[in-house]
Enzyme design. Structure first.
Site, short mmCIF file in Angstrom:
data_model
loop_
_atom_site.label_atom_id
_atom_site.label_comp_id
_atom_site.label_asym_id
_atom_site.label_seq_id
_atom_site.Cartn_x
_atom_site.Cartn_y
_atom_site.Cartn_z
N LYS A 80 0.86 -1.19 0.00
CA LYS A 80 0.00 0.00 0.00
C LYS A 80 0.89 1.24 0.00
CE LYS A 80 -3.93 2.09 2.45
NZ LYS A 80 -4.92 1.94 3.51
N SER A 157 -9.66 2.02 2.29
CA SER A 157 -8.74 2.73 1.44
C SER A 157 -7.68 1.86 0.76
CB SER A 157 -8.07 3.83 2.26
OG SER A 157 -7.33 3.29 3.33
N SER A 182 -9.94 -0.30 6.59
CA SER A 182 -9.40 -0.27 5.23
C SER A 182 -8.74 -1.54 4.73
CB SER A 182 -8.41 0.88 5.08
OG SER A 182 -9.11 2.09 4.98
#
Ligand code: GLN
Length: 480
Positions: A80, A157, A182
């Site tokens: 990420k 996210s 997330s």
């Protein structure tokens, strides 16, 4: 092929790691054109790592010790964007960090590299993690698309991580991050497993912070075995993060579902009340009922606090912490900068106004307000007290149950055209099932349980602190 099989084959010289890695990068580029899962594809780094592995494998006898125990040897690992990788642009999806190349690896990256994992790139996300659909992105970034329907969101996210994990045809595992949901939420929208570990299990050193008391790094993968392996690698105390627990990593990958007989599960009643789509309710319940065959007992329990007060608590604490964390981005030390003109105040205002996205600005304002003298007691401090109550309620439940269950998200992955119409508050509601375990620092796992209209439905399993293993045992049951 799961990760373990791939690693074994590679160690037996049945795979040409350089050829394989080239193919992986080609596929990433191709997929990225259509689906936008990456902010950066780290081709050079990946090939460099592949060459190093090739070298070690050639001299196998000499390097046997080095290679033998490597759990992720040659495995493609996506990261990420908010997790720092040395020399690779790491922006947490924000324009304000454009051009920032960390001088060091986050602890999780160091560990992954030590175990032979190959870093293939930085995955798309909402700016700093502020969102549930990966649409709150900085200028210049592209919105990732759901692998099952390109007109829909892959969640957020950690959206790029989830979409890529579903789409990749090669053995792959993703590092995601969760502050308020997330990891599990995008995992649910993309039909993969996503584990958010206990707060403090995994070092946050090198993570671009959202909320320091809430952030957790965790694995996202296509199978329980895959996520177990990565969790095992990244867990453990780190002297660079004083909030890590001095608990050594467990051998999750050796876990099996035989131990689950006799477990007791609590199904959270409030999580099926208003706002949950009927189809989701049906599919999650059929998942729960499937457990009966394995001698697992379940009953409905009432757990009102997390669902009723979780969102308000989370958004006050989360934005309070975020607003202080974002203070350091001012065009001086990291990322974007311009010619220094006017006073510092004028310069900072200009940089921050033109480079933070709308949602980031909203959270800076909300968080600053909640912490301001005169408001602090009524909002921030009160939220901390409610947080303690929420933890208490969970703790009581775990005296009786091995795990708790709810749907992961109340709706199916929405169309982008539908998301545009949502108010900020409706956006925040997406996390209603997930903020509870996140506030309480409890480990939780998304398990894919079925499809409705060809769109994935996920079920959320929550366990007591440090009981990740139970989640994986239960998860592997569903996998079978
Ligand atoms: N969707 C939540 C938010 O917008 C959670 C984000 C996260 O976990 N990073 O804050």
């Amino acid at each position: 092929m799961n990760i373990k099989n791939f690693v074994d084959k590679l160690k037996n010289n049945e795979i040409d790691i350089i050829e394989h890695t080239k193919k992986v990068i080609d596929e990433c580029k191709k997929v990225n054109k259509e689906y936008h899962y990456f902010n950066v594809i780290s081709e050079e780094l990946a090939l460099e790592q592949a060459k190093e592995i090739q070298k070690q494998l050639k001299n196998k006898n000499k390097n046997i010790k080095k290679i033998k125990n490597k759990k992720l040897l040659g495995i493609a690992v996506s990261v990420k964007d908010s997790i720092c990788v040395k020399n690779i642009e790491s922006t947490a999806g924000s324009r304000i960090l454009k051009g920032y190349k960390p001088l060091f690896d986050a602890t999780v990256i160091k560990k992954v590299k030590e175990q032979g994992g190959i870093i293939i790139g930085k995955t798309a996300q909402d700016e700093f993690g502020f969102g549930s659909f990966s649409v709150n992105i900085g200028l210049g970034f592209d919105i990732p698309k759901n692998p099952f329907d390109k007109e829909r969101s892959c969640g957020g996210s950690s959206g790029g991580a989830a979409g890529l994990t579903q789409k990749a045809s090669f053995p792959h595992i993703a590092l995601g991050e969760s502050t308020g949901g997330s990891i599990a939420e995008p995992a649910s929208f993309c039909s993969i497993f996503g584990l958010c570990p206990t707060y403090g299990r995994v070092s946050r050193y090198g993570l671009i912070d959202f909320g320091n008391s809430l952030d957790k790094i965790g694995p996202m993968g296509k199978s329980i075995n895959d996520i177990a392996l990565l969790q095992e690698v990244i867990s453990g105390y780190d002297e660079n993060d004083s909030t890590t627990l001095s608990k050594s990593a467990e051998r999750y990958s050796e876990t099996n579902s035989n131990k689950i007989r006799g477990m007791k599960i609590g199904v959270i009643k409030e999580s099926f009340e208003e706002g949950v789509e009927k189809e989701i309710e049906k599919i999650v319940w059929s998942g729960i009922k499937r457990m009966e065959g394995f001698n697992i007992k379940y009953e409905e329990i009432s757990l009102p606090f997390p669902i009723k007060y979780g969102l308000a608590t989370y958004y006050l604490i989360g934005t309070s912490e975020a607003s202080t964390n974002l203070a350091k981005y001012c065009g001086m030390r990291y990322g974007i900068s311009e010619k220094l003109e006017g006073s510092f105040n004028e310069y900072f205002t200009k940089i921050r106004s033109s480079n933070f996205g709308e949602e980031a600005k909203r959270r800076i304002m909300l968080g600053t307000f909640a912490r301001m003298s005169g408001h602090r007691d009524a909002y921030y401090i009160k939220a901390l007290k409610v947080r303690a109550k929420i933890i208490e309620e969970y703790k009581k439940a775990f005296k009786k149950y091995d795990a708790l269950i709810s749907p992961t998200v109340p709706i199916l992955p929405p169309k982008f055209s539908e998301i545009e119409k949502l108010t900020p508050l409706q956006n925040y509601m997406m996390d209603v099932m997930l903020v509870g375990p996140n506030i309480a620092g409890l480990p939780h796992l998304n398990v894919p349980v079925g499809f409705s209209n060809k769109l994935p439905v996920g079920m959320l399993l929550i366990a007591d602190h440090l009981q990740e293993e139970k989640l994986m045992q239960l998860g592997s049951l569903f996998e079978q």
